[in-house]
Write a protein that holds these residues in place. Structure first.
Motif, PDB file in Angstrom:
ATOM      1  N   PHE A  23      27.711 -21.581  19.190  1.00  0.00           N
ATOM      2  CA  PHE A  23      26.657 -22.482  19.666  1.00  0.00           C
ATOM      3  C   PHE A  23      25.706 -22.642  18.500  1.00  0.00           C
ATOM      4  O   PHE A  23      25.136 -21.660  18.020  1.00  0.00           O
ATOM      5  N   ARG A  24      25.532 -23.882  18.040  1.00  0.00           N
ATOM      6  CA  ARG A  24      24.573 -24.101  16.959  1.00  0.00           C
ATOM      7  C   ARG A  24      24.055 -25.532  16.995  1.00  0.00           C
ATOM      8  O   ARG A  24      24.708 -26.439  17.499  1.00  0.00           O
ATOM      9  N   SER A  62      22.667 -14.509  24.243  1.00  0.00           N
ATOM     10  CA  SER A  62      22.076 -14.809  22.944  1.00  0.00           C
ATOM     11  C   SER A  62      22.919 -14.202  21.826  1.00  0.00           C
ATOM     12  O   SER A  62      23.402 -13.077  21.960  1.00  0.00           O
ATOM     13  N   PRO A  63      23.070 -14.912  20.718  1.00  0.00           N
ATOM     14  CA  PRO A  63      23.815 -14.344  19.596  1.00  0.00           C
ATOM     15  C   PRO A  63      23.070 -13.191  18.918  1.00  0.00           C
ATOM     16  O   PRO A  63      23.666 -12.445  18.145  1.00  0.00           O
ATOM     17  N   THR A  64      21.800 -13.027  19.227  1.00  0.00           N
ATOM     18  CA  THR A  64      21.013 -11.932  18.637  1.00  0.00           C
ATOM     19  C   THR A  64      20.505 -10.960  19.696  1.00  0.00           C
ATOM     20  O   THR A  64      19.636 -10.148  19.411  1.00  0.00           O
ATOM     21  N   GLY A  65      21.029 -11.045  20.903  1.00  0.00           N
ATOM     22  CA  GLY A  65      20.567 -10.179  21.977  1.00  0.00           C
ATOM     23  C   GLY A  65      21.687  -9.900  22.955  1.00  0.00           C
ATOM     24  O   GLY A  65      22.848  -9.778  22.566  1.00  0.00           O
ATOM     25  N   ALA A  66      21.314  -9.847  24.224  1.00  0.00           N
ATOM     26  CA  ALA A  66      22.289  -9.564  25.273  1.00  0.00           C
ATOM     27  C   ALA A  66      23.422 -10.584  25.241  1.00  0.00           C
ATOM     28  O   ALA A  66      23.181 -11.787  25.163  1.00  0.00           O
ATOM     29  N   GLY A  67      24.647 -10.090  25.262  1.00  0.00           N
ATOM     30  CA  GLY A  67      25.806 -10.964  25.258  1.00  0.00           C
ATOM     31  C   GLY A  67      26.296 -11.382  23.903  1.00  0.00           C
ATOM     32  O   GLY A  67      27.185 -12.228  23.786  1.00  0.00           O
ATOM     33  N   ASN A  68      25.754 -10.793  22.836  1.00  0.00           N
ATOM     34  CA  ASN A  68      26.104 -11.245  21.490  1.00  0.00           C
ATOM     35  C   ASN A  68      27.585 -11.089  21.155  1.00  0.00           C
ATOM     36  O   ASN A  68      28.073 -11.746  20.245  1.00  0.00           O
ATOM     37  N   ALA A  69      28.314 -10.283  21.894  1.00  0.00           N
ATOM     38  CA  ALA A  69      29.738 -10.065  21.601  1.00  0.00           C
ATOM     39  C   ALA A  69      30.591 -11.301  21.842  1.00  0.00           C
ATOM     40  O   ALA A  69      31.705 -11.390  21.332  1.00  0.00           O
ATOM     41  N   ASP A  73      29.777 -15.399  14.356  1.00  0.00           N
ATOM     42  CA  ASP A  73      28.694 -15.169  13.390  1.00  0.00           C
ATOM     43  C   ASP A  73      27.969 -16.462  13.021  1.00  0.00           C
ATOM     44  O   ASP A  73      26.837 -16.417  12.561  1.00  0.00           O
ATOM     45  N   GLU A  74      28.621 -17.604  13.215  1.00  0.00           N
ATOM     46  CA  GLU A  74      28.015 -18.892  12.867  1.00  0.00           C
ATOM     47  C   GLU A  74      27.022 -19.388  13.919  1.00  0.00           C
ATOM     48  O   GLU A  74      26.320 -20.370  13.701  1.00  0.00           O
ATOM     49  N   SER A  75      26.955 -18.715  15.070  1.00  0.00           N
ATOM     50  CA  SER A  75      26.065 -19.151  16.150  1.00  0.00           C
ATOM     51  C   SER A  75      24.612 -18.918  15.791  1.00  0.00           C
ATOM     52  O   SER A  75      24.249 -17.860  15.289  1.00  0.00           O
ATOM     53  N   ASN A  76      23.788 -19.919  16.063  1.00  0.00           N
ATOM     54  CA  ASN A  76      22.349 -19.752  15.869  1.00  0.00           C
ATOM     55  C   ASN A  76      21.568 -20.148  17.119  1.00  0.00           C
ATOM     56  O   ASN A  76      20.348 -20.244  17.087  1.00  0.00           O
ATOM     57  N   LEU A  77      22.288 -20.388  18.224  1.00  0.00           N
ATOM     58  CA  LEU A  77      21.666 -20.702  19.506  1.00  0.00           C
ATOM     59  C   LEU A  77      22.323 -19.878  20.603  1.00  0.00           C
ATOM     60  O   LEU A  77      23.527 -19.635  20.564  1.00  0.00           O
ATOM     61  N   GLY A  78      21.529 -19.485  21.565  1.00  0.00           N
ATOM     62  CA  GLY A  78      22.038 -18.901  22.790  1.00  0.00           C
ATOM     63  C   GLY A  78      21.943 -19.952  23.879  1.00  0.00           C
ATOM     64  O   GLY A  78      21.698 -21.124  23.618  1.00  0.00           O
ATOM     65  N   PHE A  79      22.120 -19.514  25.138  1.00  0.00           N
ATOM     66  CA  PHE A  79      21.988 -20.458  26.243  1.00  0.00           C
ATOM     67  C   PHE A  79      21.536 -19.746  27.506  1.00  0.00           C
ATOM     68  O   PHE A  79      21.721 -18.544  27.656  1.00  0.00           O
TER      69      PHE A  79
END
Length: 92
Positions: A23-24, A62-69, A73-79
């Protein structure tokens, strides 16, 4: 009838997979959602699980929080998935 799987259970089942979602932001107003067929199917299953999950109206990854697995690595957005009507609105 069996109760539907929770969004957390859907994510736990996919987290160990080698396929990941990306997601980006591409440009203002456009979000890229990218992944293999299995990754996109996971996302579809997650949306259905949240639609059917009576215990909560919202679910966030979030790629930097819960659910990051589940993110590449290219993701910069969560949802955040939010089903309406909201269970947290006063008087509902």
């Amino acid at each position: 009838m069996n109760s539907p799987e929770s969004p957390d259970a859907i994510c736990a089942g996919f987290a160990e997979a080698s396929q990941k979602l990306t997601f980006r932001a591409l440009e203002e107003g456009t979000v890229l959602i990218e992944g293999s067929a299995a990754a996109l199917e996971f996302l579809g299953t997650l949306l259905i699980a949240q639609a059917r999950f009576d215990k909560d109206c919202g679910f966030q990854l979030s790629p930097t929080g819960a659910g990051n697995a589940v993110f590449s690595d290219e993701s910069n957005l969560g949802f955040y998935i939010h089903r309406t009507p909201c269970k947290h609105v006063e008087g509902s």
